[in-house]
Design a protein around this motif. Structure first.
Motif, PDB file in Angstrom:
ATOM      1  N   LEU A 130       2.393   2.947  -9.176  1.00 39.77           N
ATOM      2  CA  LEU A 130       1.322   3.756  -8.607  1.00 39.77           C
ATOM      3  C   LEU A 130       0.175   2.838  -8.222  1.00 39.77           C
ATOM      4  O   LEU A 130      -0.232   1.966  -9.005  1.00 39.77           O
ATOM      5  CB  LEU A 130       0.832   4.801  -9.621  1.00 39.77           C
ATOM      6  CG  LEU A 130      -0.412   5.608  -9.234  1.00 39.77           C
ATOM      7  CD1 LEU A 130      -0.124   6.515  -8.035  1.00 39.77           C
ATOM      8  CD2 LEU A 130      -0.919   6.428 -10.425  1.00 39.77           C
ATOM      9  N   ASP A 131      -0.331   3.011  -7.011  1.00 40.68           N
ATOM     10  CA  ASP A 131      -1.484   2.244  -6.524  1.00 40.68           C
ATOM     11  C   ASP A 131      -1.283   0.737  -6.676  1.00 40.68           C
ATOM     12  O   ASP A 131      -2.202  -0.001  -7.081  1.00 40.68           O
ATOM     13  CB  ASP A 131      -2.751   2.673  -7.275  1.00 40.68           C
ATOM     14  CG  ASP A 131      -3.139   4.121  -6.992  1.00 40.68           C
ATOM     15  OD1 ASP A 131      -2.763   4.632  -5.912  1.00 40.68           O
ATOM     16  OD2 ASP A 131      -3.790   4.741  -7.850  1.00 40.68           O
TER      17      ASP A 131
ATOM     18  N   GLY B 292       0.803  -1.223   0.000  1.00 42.59           N
ATOM     19  CA  GLY B 292       0.000   0.000   0.000  1.00 42.59           C
ATOM     20  C   GLY B 292       0.832   1.267   0.000  1.00 42.59           C
ATOM     21  O   GLY B 292       0.286   2.374  -0.025  1.00 42.59           O
TER      22      GLY B 292
ATOM     23  N   PHE C 177      -4.416   9.911 -13.743  1.00 35.49           N
ATOM     24  CA  PHE C 177      -4.050  10.375 -12.397  1.00 35.49           C
ATOM     25  C   PHE C 177      -3.500  11.783 -12.522  1.00 35.49           C
ATOM     26  O   PHE C 177      -2.833  12.118 -13.503  1.00 35.49           O
ATOM     27  CB  PHE C 177      -2.985   9.444 -11.803  1.00 35.49           C
ATOM     28  CG  PHE C 177      -2.602   9.747 -10.385  1.00 35.49           C
ATOM     29  CD1 PHE C 177      -3.431   9.405  -9.329  1.00 35.49           C
ATOM     30  CD2 PHE C 177      -1.388  10.389 -10.108  1.00 35.49           C
ATOM     31  CE1 PHE C 177      -3.060   9.681  -8.022  1.00 35.49           C
ATOM     32  CE2 PHE C 177      -1.005  10.656  -8.811  1.00 35.49           C
ATOM     33  CZ  PHE C 177      -1.847  10.306  -7.757  1.00 35.49           C
TER      34      PHE C 177
ATOM     35  N   THR D 111       2.534   2.592  -2.342  1.00 35.53           N
ATOM     36  CA  THR D 111       2.448   3.371  -3.575  1.00 35.53           C
ATOM     37  C   THR D 111       1.040   3.907  -3.834  1.00 35.53           C
ATOM     38  O   THR D 111       0.807   4.484  -4.899  1.00 35.53           O
ATOM     39  CB  THR D 111       2.888   2.518  -4.780  1.00 35.53           C
ATOM     40  OG1 THR D 111       1.996   1.416  -4.938  1.00 35.53           O
ATOM     41  CG2 THR D 111       4.302   1.991  -4.586  1.00 35.53           C
ATOM     42  N   ASP D 112       0.132   3.745  -2.881  1.00 30.60           N
ATOM     43  CA  ASP D 112      -1.223   4.280  -3.053  1.00 30.60           C
ATOM     44  C   ASP D 112      -1.184   5.799  -3.062  1.00 30.60           C
ATOM     45  O   ASP D 112      -0.748   6.440  -2.096  1.00 30.60           O
ATOM     46  CB  ASP D 112      -2.144   3.797  -1.937  1.00 30.60           C
ATOM     47  CG  ASP D 112      -2.422   2.300  -2.008  1.00 30.60           C
ATOM     48  OD1 ASP D 112      -2.040   1.689  -3.038  1.00 30.60           O
ATOM     49  OD2 ASP D 112      -2.986   1.755  -1.053  1.00 30.60           O
ATOM     50  N   GLY D 113      -1.562   6.387  -4.169  1.00 31.51           N
ATOM     51  CA  GLY D 113      -1.632   7.838  -4.264  1.00 31.51           C
ATOM     52  C   GLY D 113      -0.304   8.529  -4.486  1.00 31.51           C
ATOM     53  O   GLY D 113      -0.242   9.761  -4.456  1.00 31.51           O
TER      54      GLY D 113
END
Length: 737
Positions: free
Chosen positions: A103-104, A76, A305, A78-80
């Motif tokens: 990413l994510d 998690g 994004f 790389t979330d956001g």
């Protein structure tokens, strides 16, 4: 404004330490997320470490790198936040040095390095191939350890960039910044606004200027945001990676990280306004014209994004430019090798260092550098660095209720110095060694080695019936040289014996690492005894010139708090291996037949300018015009190449040395030349003689047209043949084996 908060970092990675490297990567991403960054850039090959060398040939290295990346993707982290991470990747049976954008929990793009570093200390072509398909993206099938996480089966691989909803991001890696046609030019013409550079760039004296200026020139020429990340620390070899992560916008440095630090993880945060990039590029007519005519365009991967946030709030603004910080060379010597020594010590399992301290410039420089290391450790502890504190308590073997009190107290636990005098040693060098040891705080011993030397000579005399004599007592050159080398080699044996046993004597566990103190010029000339005190575990000054060391001694006397260094710096360099008489005192420069200044010039011409004997002769005739005649220059050049080639074999056993100078003779990594030469250099020296003869004929013809002045006649009488006495037939300590 389109504001984007970005993060770049210095990481103290260690080759093949996947567990530690992963922990430091995770920490850097966490720090970037906490600061609100939406883009994080890490160093080159950060997962496995840059210096894996032939471990890159093992498929395990790639597999373990994917395993670590999988841990990041499923965590998690790389979330956001877009994370640019370095690792080796095999595509189509070919190994590439790559950047992976995440990413994510998903991979967005894998970008292989286009231009590999393959000179000096770098051998990337031994392990990797460059991506030779410009402007092409192919489909890469992800390994099962990645696809099993979130079901992603493939990702684009190749030369392209990421197109987000509001901006574009691309990568160039380390060497690509230095190449004549750098990728950032084409990327900028394609409209890419943010370029990330994950690097593995090592410290070398006076090199940081080049690196930062290239980033400033790159973005001042084509505009844009440049994010530079780097390794920081010793990752297992001779190199020290000096960090200095930076953020540059349109030619201005807006953030600069530390160049020398004991931090394992340093994250640099900056807010950049992308609208200023558009304005900057739009102001240049030639840039607009070239960009509008650019075909074919680079391919990109579309990412749904946004990195930026639009803002008209007065409280939100871009990071302003900062004044670039550069260390002068003496500061670099005080900080770079000191940080390298700390990393080496804490990762080697040793409990300290042992230094043969002669009171001369070289060993005193090493003592001062270790003292600087102790000062850095105490400063880091005072600033709350828990990793440094933990390492210091372990290495210093402090009890539960004890803490490091000062740099001197800490040095007393870590550094053990020994003055190993003989009948040829002077009181001046012994006193200088004692004074410096007190100032640094080392545990110091005075030892006389005459009994051991006498025992060896008695053994030789018993076996052969002969007793060698010094030249001042009528001995031959081989006798004189052998008597000097016996003392030098005995010191090496004694140093290693005490390094093994001193911790036991002092009720401590572990062992000590022996520090060498031969400088780069002595290595180049071969002015050292093979297997003497130049033979040690590691050498922090083996890549530093004598002239730079003398500047460091002057600087250290005032800035490190070791005033005795001034006494050391002003003393005449001498090995003190021959008897001192009323009319003879041994001198290093007299023994070598050349000055340290001349040695530095020879070294740079040989290595940096790639000069052979003839081209060096021509260069020095021009440089030294009015100072030396061509005949004198010929003697000097011949002497240098004769002694260099005669002693080249010593480089095969040279102690692993901190790399600092661009003319290092380091045999194993940096200077790949043979060690067996025809030391007469018959063809090359003949060509030099021919050039001298031609010059003499031309000069003679010119002079025959006029009568010499009184001053010229007197000058000829004073100089004779013009051959310096120091260059003719002088011996060198350790000249043979």
């Amino acid at each position: 404004m389109r504001l984007v908060k970005v993060a770049t970092c210095n990481l103290n990675q260690w080759a093949m330490d996947f567990t530690g490297n992963l922990a430091r990567i995770r920490s850097s991403i966490e720090k970037a997320r906490e600061a609100g960054a939406v883009l994080r850039v890490g160093p080159e090959l950060e997962i496995c470490g840059y210096g894996c060398e032939d471990h890159f040939l093992e498929l395990d290295t790639c597999t373990h790198s994917w395993e670590c990346l999988g841990e990041i993707l499923k965590s998690g982290l790389t979330d956001g936040i877009v994370c640019d991470i370095g690792l080796p990747v095999v595509q189509g049976g070919v190994r590439y040095n790559c950047r992976a954008f995440c990413l994510d929990g998903q991979l967005l793009l894998i970008r292989p390095k286009v231009n590999l570093a393959n000179d000096g200390n770098y051998r990337e072509l031994r392990w990797f191939s460059a991506w030779k398909n410009p402007g092409q993206l192919v489909t890469y099938h992800l390994p099962e350890i990645i696809s099993a996480i979130h079901g992603q089966k493939t990702v684009k691989f190749g030369d392209g960039y990421l197109q987000f909803d509001d901006t574009s991001v691309a990568s160039e890696t380390c060497e690509e910044l230095f190449t004549p046609i750098s990728p950032h030019i084409n990327l900028a013409l394609n409209g890419v606004e943010i370029i990330a550079n994950g690097s593995g760039s090592h410290h070398q004296l006076r090199k940081l200027n080049t690196r930062l200026e290239l980033m400033q020139h790159a973005t001042s020429k084509v505009g844009g945001v440049y994010l530079y990340a780097n390794q920081q620390g010793c990752d297992g070899g001779r190199l020290y990676y000096d960090g200095c992560a930076s953020v540059v916008v349109n030619g201005d440095v807006v953030a600069q990280g530390s160049q020398f630090s004991l931090q394992d993880v340093e994250v640099l945060i900056a807010s950049v306004d992308l609208d200023t990039v558009v304005s900057y590029r739009g102001a240049g007519s030639s840039l607009r014209e070239q960009a509008s005519a650019l075909l074919p365009k680079l391919p990109y991967v579309k990412v749904d994004f946004k990195l930026s946030k639009s803002s008209n709030m007065l409280s939100e603004f871009a990071t302003l430019p900062v004044e670039v910080r550069y260390h002068n060379p003496p500061e670099e010597i005080a900080l770079g090798p000191a940080c390298w020594l700390w990393d080496y010590l804490r990762r080697s399992g040793a409990t300290g260092y042992l230094l043969p301290l002669s009171g001369g410039a070289d060993s005193s420089s090493v003592a001062a550098i270790v003292g600087s290391m102790c000062q850095l450790v105490i400063k880091a502890i005072q600033e709350g660095n828990q990793q440094v504190l933990s390492d210091a308590l372990r290495i210093g073997q402090y009890k539960d209720d004890e803490m490091p009190e000062s740099a001197q107290e800490f040095a007393g636990r870590l550094l053990h110095t020994m003055y190993m005098g003989s009948e040829n040693s002077s009181d001046e060098t012994r006193k200088r060694a004692e004074q410096l040891a007190r100032e640094v705080g080392s545990s110091h011993l005075n030892i006389k080695i005459d009994l051991v030397v006498s025992a060896l000579l008695t053994l030789f005399s018993t076996v052969t019936g002969c007793m060698p004599r010094y030249k001042v007592a009528g001995g031959s050159q081989p006798e004189n040289l052998a008597l000097q080398n016996i003392q030098a080699r005995i010191r090496m044996v004694i140093a290693f014996m005490f390094a093994s046993l001193l911790p036991w004597i002092r009720k401590k566990s572990g062992f000590l690492l022996v520090l060498g103190s031969a400088n780069v010029d002595e290595g180049l000339r071969g002015y050292l005894t093979k297997y003497d005190c130049s033979s040690a575990d590691i050498n922090p000054i083996g890549g530093i010139s004598k002239q730079d060391l003398r500047s460091f001694l002057r600087w250290g006397a005032n800035n490190l708090g070791y005033p005795s260094l001034l006494l050391v710096e002003t003393a005449v360099p001498t090995a003190e291996l021959e008897p001192i008489t009323a009319d003879y005192t041994q001198s290093d420069e007299a023994d070598m037949g050349m000055t340290y200044e001349e040695l530095g010039m020879y070294g740079r011409l040989r290595k940096v300018f790639e000069c052979g004997p003839v081209s060096m002769f021509k260069h020095l005739c021009h440089r030294w015009q009015g100072r030396h005649t061509p005949a004198e220059v010929a003697v000097k050049v011949k002497d240098f190449f004769r002694f260099y080639s005669m002693n080249r074999h010593k480089m095969t056993t040279l102690t692993p040395s901190y790399h600092a100078e661009n003319y290092s003779p380091e045999d194993n990594r940096f200077d790949l030349r043979q060690f067996l030469y025809n030391t007469r250099w018959p063809w090359q020296f003949k060509k030099i003689d021919e050039l001298v003869e031609i010059n003499d004929e031309v000069t003679s013809a010119d002079q025959s047209k006029r009568e010499p002045t009184e001053a010229e006649a007197a000058g000829r009488m004073a100089t004779g043949l013009g051959v310096p006495a120091a260059a003719a037939g002088n011996s060198s300590v350790g000249q043979g084996t």
